[in-house]
Design a protein around this motif. Sequence first.
Motif, PDB file in Angstrom:
ATOM      1  N   LEU A 113       4.142  38.660 104.330  1.00  0.00           N
ATOM      2  CA  LEU A 113       3.832  38.420 105.686  1.00  0.00           C
ATOM      3  C   LEU A 113       2.960  37.168 105.689  1.00  0.00           C
ATOM      4  N   ALA A 114       2.177  36.817 104.643  1.00  0.00           N
ATOM      5  CA  ALA A 114       1.310  35.694 104.677  1.00  0.00           C
ATOM      6  C   ALA A 114       2.300  34.446 104.382  1.00  0.00           C
ATOM      7  N   GLY A 115       3.636  34.541 104.218  1.00  0.00           N
ATOM      8  CA  GLY A 115       4.321  33.548 103.655  1.00  0.00           C
ATOM      9  C   GLY A 115       4.164  33.053 102.279  1.00  0.00           C
ATOM     10  N   ARG A 116       3.616  33.700 101.644  1.00  0.00           N
ATOM     11  CA  ARG A 116       3.403  33.415 100.227  1.00  0.00           C
ATOM     12  C   ARG A 116       4.703  34.076  99.309  1.00  0.00           C
ATOM     13  N   ARG A 117       5.123  33.251  98.216  1.00  0.00           N
ATOM     14  CA  ARG A 117       6.025  33.685  97.319  1.00  0.00           C
ATOM     15  C   ARG A 117       5.623  34.916  96.663  1.00  0.00           C
ATOM     16  N   VAL A 118       6.381  35.710  96.286  1.00  0.00           N
ATOM     17  CA  VAL A 118       5.824  36.868  95.651  1.00  0.00           C
ATOM     18  C   VAL A 118       6.473  36.913  94.171  1.00  0.00           C
ATOM     19  N   ASP A 119       5.287  36.948  93.365  1.00  0.00           N
ATOM     20  CA  ASP A 119       5.544  37.011  91.775  1.00  0.00           C
ATOM     21  C   ASP A 119       5.623  38.534  91.414  1.00  0.00           C
ATOM     22  N   PRO A 120       6.923  38.743  91.048  1.00  0.00           N
ATOM     23  CA  PRO A 120       7.076  40.100  90.468  1.00  0.00           C
ATOM     24  C   PRO A 120       6.183  40.734  89.362  1.00  0.00           C
ATOM     25  N   GLU A 121       5.748  39.583  88.528  1.00  0.00           N
ATOM     26  CA  GLU A 121       4.939  39.969  87.422  1.00  0.00           C
ATOM     27  C   GLU A 121       3.443  40.298  87.986  1.00  0.00           C
ATOM     28  N   LEU A 122       3.110  39.529  89.086  1.00  0.00           N
ATOM     29  CA  LEU A 122       1.602  39.717  89.828  1.00  0.00           C
ATOM     30  C   LEU A 122       1.692  41.126  90.358  1.00  0.00           C
ATOM     31  N   VAL A 123       3.032  41.772  90.906  1.00  0.00           N
ATOM     32  CA  VAL A 123       2.906  42.888  91.470  1.00  0.00           C
ATOM     33  C   VAL A 123       2.999  43.858  90.420  1.00  0.00           C
ATOM     34  N   ARG A 124       3.484  43.666  89.348  1.00  0.00           N
ATOM     35  CA  ARG A 124       3.559  44.557  88.395  1.00  0.00           C
ATOM     36  C   ARG A 124       2.188  44.971  87.642  1.00  0.00           C
ATOM     37  N   GLN A 125       1.478  43.558  87.498  1.00  0.00           N
ATOM     38  CA  GLN A 125       0.075  43.687  86.927  1.00  0.00           C
ATOM     39  C   GLN A 125      -0.842  44.387  87.679  1.00  0.00           C
ATOM     40  N   SER A 126      -0.662  44.342  89.047  1.00  0.00           N
ATOM     41  CA  SER A 126      -1.516  44.714  89.966  1.00  0.00           C
ATOM     42  C   SER A 126      -1.370  46.601  90.010  1.00  0.00           C
ATOM     43  N   LEU A 127      -0.294  46.807  89.936  1.00  0.00           N
ATOM     44  CA  LEU A 127       0.107  48.232  89.717  1.00  0.00           C
ATOM     45  C   LEU A 127      -0.319  48.757  88.209  1.00  0.00           C
ATOM     46  N   ASP A 128      -0.131  48.020  87.482  1.00  0.00           N
ATOM     47  CA  ASP A 128      -0.665  48.312  86.225  1.00  0.00           C
ATOM     48  C   ASP A 128      -1.945  48.513  85.948  1.00  0.00           C
ATOM     49  N   ALA A 129      -2.901  47.746  86.663  1.00  0.00           N
ATOM     50  CA  ALA A 129      -4.055  47.688  86.856  1.00  0.00           C
ATOM     51  C   ALA A 129      -4.717  49.149  87.241  1.00  0.00           C
ATOM     52  N   VAL A 130      -3.905  49.908  88.273  1.00  0.00           N
ATOM     53  CA  VAL A 130      -4.267  50.981  88.820  1.00  0.00           C
ATOM     54  C   VAL A 130      -3.606  52.288  88.118  1.00  0.00           C
ATOM     55  N   GLY A 131      -2.940  51.832  86.902  1.00  0.00           N
ATOM     56  CA  GLY A 131      -2.140  52.782  86.114  1.00  0.00           C
ATOM     57  C   GLY A 131      -0.965  53.325  86.785  1.00  0.00           C
ATOM     58  N   LEU A 132      -0.322  52.489  87.595  1.00  0.00           N
ATOM     59  CA  LEU A 132       1.066  52.791  88.194  1.00  0.00           C
ATOM     60  C   LEU A 132       2.303  52.248  88.011  1.00  0.00           C
ATOM     61  N   ALA A 133       2.272  51.401  87.030  1.00  0.00           N
ATOM     62  CA  ALA A 133       3.309  50.492  86.744  1.00  0.00           C
ATOM     63  C   ALA A 133       4.661  51.384  86.531  1.00  0.00           C
ATOM     64  N   GLU A 134       4.548  52.593  86.234  1.00  0.00           N
ATOM     65  CA  GLU A 134       5.996  53.289  85.959  1.00  0.00           C
ATOM     66  C   GLU A 134       6.372  53.772  87.217  1.00  0.00           C
ATOM     67  N   ARG A 135       5.422  53.885  88.327  1.00  0.00           N
ATOM     68  CA  ARG A 135       5.678  54.379  89.663  1.00  0.00           C
ATOM     69  C   ARG A 135       6.240  53.304  90.743  1.00  0.00           C
ATOM     70  N   ALA A 136       6.436  52.149  90.146  1.00  0.00           N
ATOM     71  CA  ALA A 136       6.703  50.892  90.934  1.00  0.00           C
ATOM     72  C   ALA A 136       7.682  51.219  92.178  1.00  0.00           C
ATOM     73  N   GLY A 137       8.810  51.891  91.694  1.00  0.00           N
ATOM     74  CA  GLY A 137      10.001  52.157  92.537  1.00  0.00           C
ATOM     75  C   GLY A 137      10.193  53.577  93.418  1.00  0.00           C
TER      76      GLY A 137
END
Length: 243
Positions: A113-137
Amino acid sequence: MEALDSAVELTAVTKHYAHGVTALDDVTVGFGRGTFTAVMGPSGSGKSTLLQCAAGLDKPTSGRITVDGRDLTQLTERKLTLLRRDRIGFVFQSFNLLPSLTAAQNVALPLKLAGRRVDPELVRQSLDAVGLAERAGHRPAELSGGQQQRVAIARALAARPAVLFADEPTGALDTNTSRDVLRLLRSLVDRHAQTIVMVTHDPAAAAYADRVLFLADGRICGQLLDPTAEAVSGRMLMLEESC
């Protein structure tokens, strides 16, 4: 505390509302980088107003507020919006996830929404930081309440904020799930030096913080360092009896 050591600094902040209501009365306080502060006080003490002003969601009547070295009171509305987007994270009692999107898509949505390029690795790291990398889908309906709040926290972390503001983040969760979310917030401070400011009414939640800041009638009326739930409860009882 020196301003250079603070992610957020309020200096002589006052907030008046209509009908002569003073929600904040000459508040000066800093929130150190890489620290976890809980804000508590009786109903109407100014907790939510402090958070909203510190986060740039509401403007003080007078005083100065800096976030990550930027003076919010001197910014145009557009620059303030950009600062909130890029340097401030928000977590609320309601998770505010879109039910049709997966966890990963919900995390990525503010960036899109902010018009920024979404880095899939950043999204994965953010979910990993909260222990949910395996629930991304998984979509919100496929996640527990605690997991949904973790996704909301991951969404807030994706922008790499200077400060994360949390307003009653465990208010909609049961005791065990609340404990898990609070442990997560604690680990974000300890492992990633994230700055967190949390409004709560729960002494057990406040005990996860480094410091508890107490408000009454719009003024800071004390603090506890390295708090315990028992000490917080005792201080709150004293405040409520004096109000």
